[in-house]
Design a protein around this motif. Structure first.
Motif, PDB file in Angstrom:
ATOM      1  N   THR A  65      -2.401  27.610  37.019  1.00  0.00           N
ATOM      2  CA  THR A  65      -1.217  27.438  36.181  1.00  0.00           C
ATOM      3  C   THR A  65      -0.106  26.803  37.004  1.00  0.00           C
ATOM      4  OG1 THR A  65      -1.782  29.342  34.795  1.00  0.00           O
ATOM      5  CG2 THR A  65       0.512  28.598  34.760  1.00  0.00           C
ATOM      6  N   GLN A  67       4.018  24.915  36.931  1.00  0.00           N
ATOM      7  CA  GLN A  67       5.315  24.940  36.260  1.00  0.00           C
ATOM      8  C   GLN A  67       5.928  23.541  36.278  1.00  0.00           C
ATOM      9  OE1 GLN A  67       6.217  27.732  34.712  1.00  0.00           O
ATOM     10  NE2 GLN A  67       4.420  28.780  35.569  1.00  0.00           N
ATOM     11  N   PRO A  86       5.390  19.446  23.791  1.00  0.00           N
ATOM     12  CA  PRO A  86       4.332  18.674  24.454  1.00  0.00           C
ATOM     13  C   PRO A  86       3.763  17.638  23.490  1.00  0.00           C
ATOM     14  CG  PRO A  86       3.497  20.820  23.804  1.00  0.00           C
ATOM     15  CD  PRO A  86       4.968  20.823  23.478  1.00  0.00           C
ATOM     16  N   ARG A 115      -1.445  19.456  23.992  1.00  0.00           N
ATOM     17  CA  ARG A 115      -0.478  20.376  23.392  1.00  0.00           C
ATOM     18  C   ARG A 115      -0.923  21.834  23.505  1.00  0.00           C
ATOM     19  NH1 ARG A 115      -0.429  17.517  17.668  1.00  0.00           N
ATOM     20  NH2 ARG A 115      -2.650  17.770  18.147  1.00  0.00           N
ATOM     21  N   VAL A 118       0.157  23.216  27.279  1.00  0.00           N
ATOM     22  CA  VAL A 118       1.571  23.422  27.600  1.00  0.00           C
ATOM     23  C   VAL A 118       2.242  24.149  26.440  1.00  0.00           C
ATOM     24  CG1 VAL A 118       3.759  22.314  28.179  1.00  0.00           C
ATOM     25  CG2 VAL A 118       1.617  21.331  28.988  1.00  0.00           C
ATOM     26  N   VAL A 135       8.491  24.872  31.854  1.00  0.00           N
ATOM     27  CA  VAL A 135       7.428  25.214  30.914  1.00  0.00           C
ATOM     28  C   VAL A 135       6.143  25.354  31.710  1.00  0.00           C
ATOM     29  CG1 VAL A 135       8.494  24.100  28.917  1.00  0.00           C
ATOM     30  CG2 VAL A 135       6.978  22.780  30.398  1.00  0.00           C
ATOM     31  N   SER A 136       5.259  26.219  31.236  1.00  0.00           N
ATOM     32  CA  SER A 136       4.012  26.501  31.950  1.00  0.00           C
ATOM     33  C   SER A 136       2.902  25.558  31.496  1.00  0.00           C
ATOM     34  CB  SER A 136       3.582  27.950  31.714  1.00  0.00           C
ATOM     35  OG  SER A 136       4.539  28.843  32.243  1.00  0.00           O
ATOM     36  N   LEU A 137       2.103  25.147  32.446  1.00  0.00           N
ATOM     37  CA  LEU A 137       0.960  24.275  32.202  1.00  0.00           C
ATOM     38  C   LEU A 137      -0.279  24.951  32.774  1.00  0.00           C
ATOM     39  CD1 LEU A 137      -0.527  21.510  31.702  1.00  0.00           C
ATOM     40  CD2 LEU A 137       0.284  20.849  33.973  1.00  0.00           C
ATOM     41  N   LEU A 152       6.343  15.375  27.739  1.00  0.00           N
ATOM     42  CA  LEU A 152       7.273  16.335  27.156  1.00  0.00           C
ATOM     43  C   LEU A 152       8.356  15.567  26.419  1.00  0.00           C
ATOM     44  CD1 LEU A 152       7.771  18.974  30.016  1.00  0.00           C
ATOM     45  CD2 LEU A 152       6.212  19.085  28.057  1.00  0.00           C
TER      46      LEU A 152
END
Length: 350
Positions: A65, A67, A86, A115, A118, A135-137, A152
């Motif tokens: 994960t 950020q 996203p 999408r 994220v 935002v977390s990925l 984004l």
């Protein structure tokens, strides 16, 4: 036919491609995007490659994960609600990258829906303040093949609500444009050079808004883009060479896992029924793709399309020639009448 990269060290080539990607993405978005309402400043994230001001380009690993960090600036005296969405990068009919359509769906052969990787959010930024957000990925355990292109999209919900209220009150009869900013997110696990997988379907001529368009369906089924490439389509009619024409896009861009219909305006006419042959050449450095396609026009189709195309140039020249003859004949007649009048008006001298 495809010519692969040869004679170059893999790491050197990967480095060259990396520079190209970073440079190109920097041409798409400014270092700091701002409007009269708000601004966005990307900040450094873990595993970032290159300058973050040009968007996030991350070397990622399966199951991890990350950020995506940024700053939001509120230039108003009220709380500003900024929405972060996203999106999937797609290809437009003009062979450019579409980075502003959040409703775009995954293209052919897509491994993931960006999408789903994220989580979007809405941030309330206090008046005149700058806040740090992220935002977390999440990268799936299966990892990423090729290069996953996403982005984004930043927009102000407060601006949209204000404009809707103005329209409802009757203070505005039109809908002003809302400022949106998009930054790219490139995700790559293996930095070795790869290549797109192109497919071209049958082209055709069609009418749109009283214009004749040459349409070519193209798709890239692999997760790797084709940037700053040359797209060339040569159309030939063996029975009527006057209809031969060429369409060229010298700097086209095609996203990975995307499809589009390449549009070009057709101006040659009048068309003749029969078969038209098309050769496509897609080139970028040592990559070269060649496709051969054809399409057929019936008499009914040509009659309809010719209503919106130039007439037979030979017929036009005949009319021009006839007009010149008439003018010359009229001029000659005028001169003859004038001279005859002078001759009759002279007295006889003996």
């Amino acid at each position: 036919m495809v010519h692969n990269y040869k004679g170059l060290h893999a790491r050197q080539l990967a480095g060259c491609l990396l520079v190209i990607f970073i440079y190109f993405w920097g041409m798409l978005v400014p270092a700091e995007a701002q409007s009269s309402s708000f601004g966005v400043i990307p900040t450094q994230s873990a595993n970032q490659i290159g300058n973050v001001k040009q968007g996030w380009y991350l070397k990622v690993h399966p199951g991890q994960t990350y950020q995506l960090q940024f700053q939001l600036c509120n230039y108003t005296n009220n709380t500003n609600k900024i929405q972060i969405q996203p999106l999937i990068v797609q290809t437009t009919p003009q062979l450019t990258l579409d980075t502003a359509t959040p409703n775009a769906v995954p293209g052919p052969g897509a491994q993931y829906d960006f999408r789903q990787l994220v989580a979007g959010k809405v941030v309330q930024v206090p008046p005149g303040k700058v806040v740090a957000e992220k935002v977390s990925l999440h990268i799936p355990a299966a990892g990423i093949k090729g290069l996953l292109m996403g982005g984004l999209l930043f927009s102000s919900q407060s601006d949209l609500q204000f404009i809707r209220a103005q329209i409802k009150k009757g203070k505005s009869s039109s809908t002003p444009a809302i400022a949106n900013f998009s930054y790219g997110v490139y995700l790559q696990q293996d930095l070795h050079p790869q290549r797109p997988h192109f497919h071209i379907d049958q082209p055709k001529l069609a009418l749109a808004n009283r214009q004749v368009l040459f349409k070519t369906p193209i798709k890239n089924t692999y997760a790797y883009p084709f940037l700053k490439g040359k797209f060339r389509a040569r159309v030939t009619n063996r029975m009527n060479p006057k209809l031969n024409t060429t369409f060229v896009n010298k700097s086209g861009n095609f996203a990975g896992n995307s499809k589009t219909v390449w549009l070009n305006y057709w101006h040659r006419g009048p068309l003749s029924p029969g078969t038209y042959h098309v050769r496509y050449d897609l080139t970028h450095h040592r990559q070269h793709y060649v496709f051969h396609k054809s399409f057929t026009l019936t008499q009914k189709q040509t009659n309809e399309l010719n209503k919106f195309l130039p007439k037979d140039p030979n017929r036009i020249w005949w009319w021009v020639f006839l007009a010149v003859l008439i003018v010359l004949g009229f001029a000659g007649l005028t001169i003859w009448v004038y001279r005859s009048g002078l001759h009759k008006g002279r007295p006889n001298v003996r």
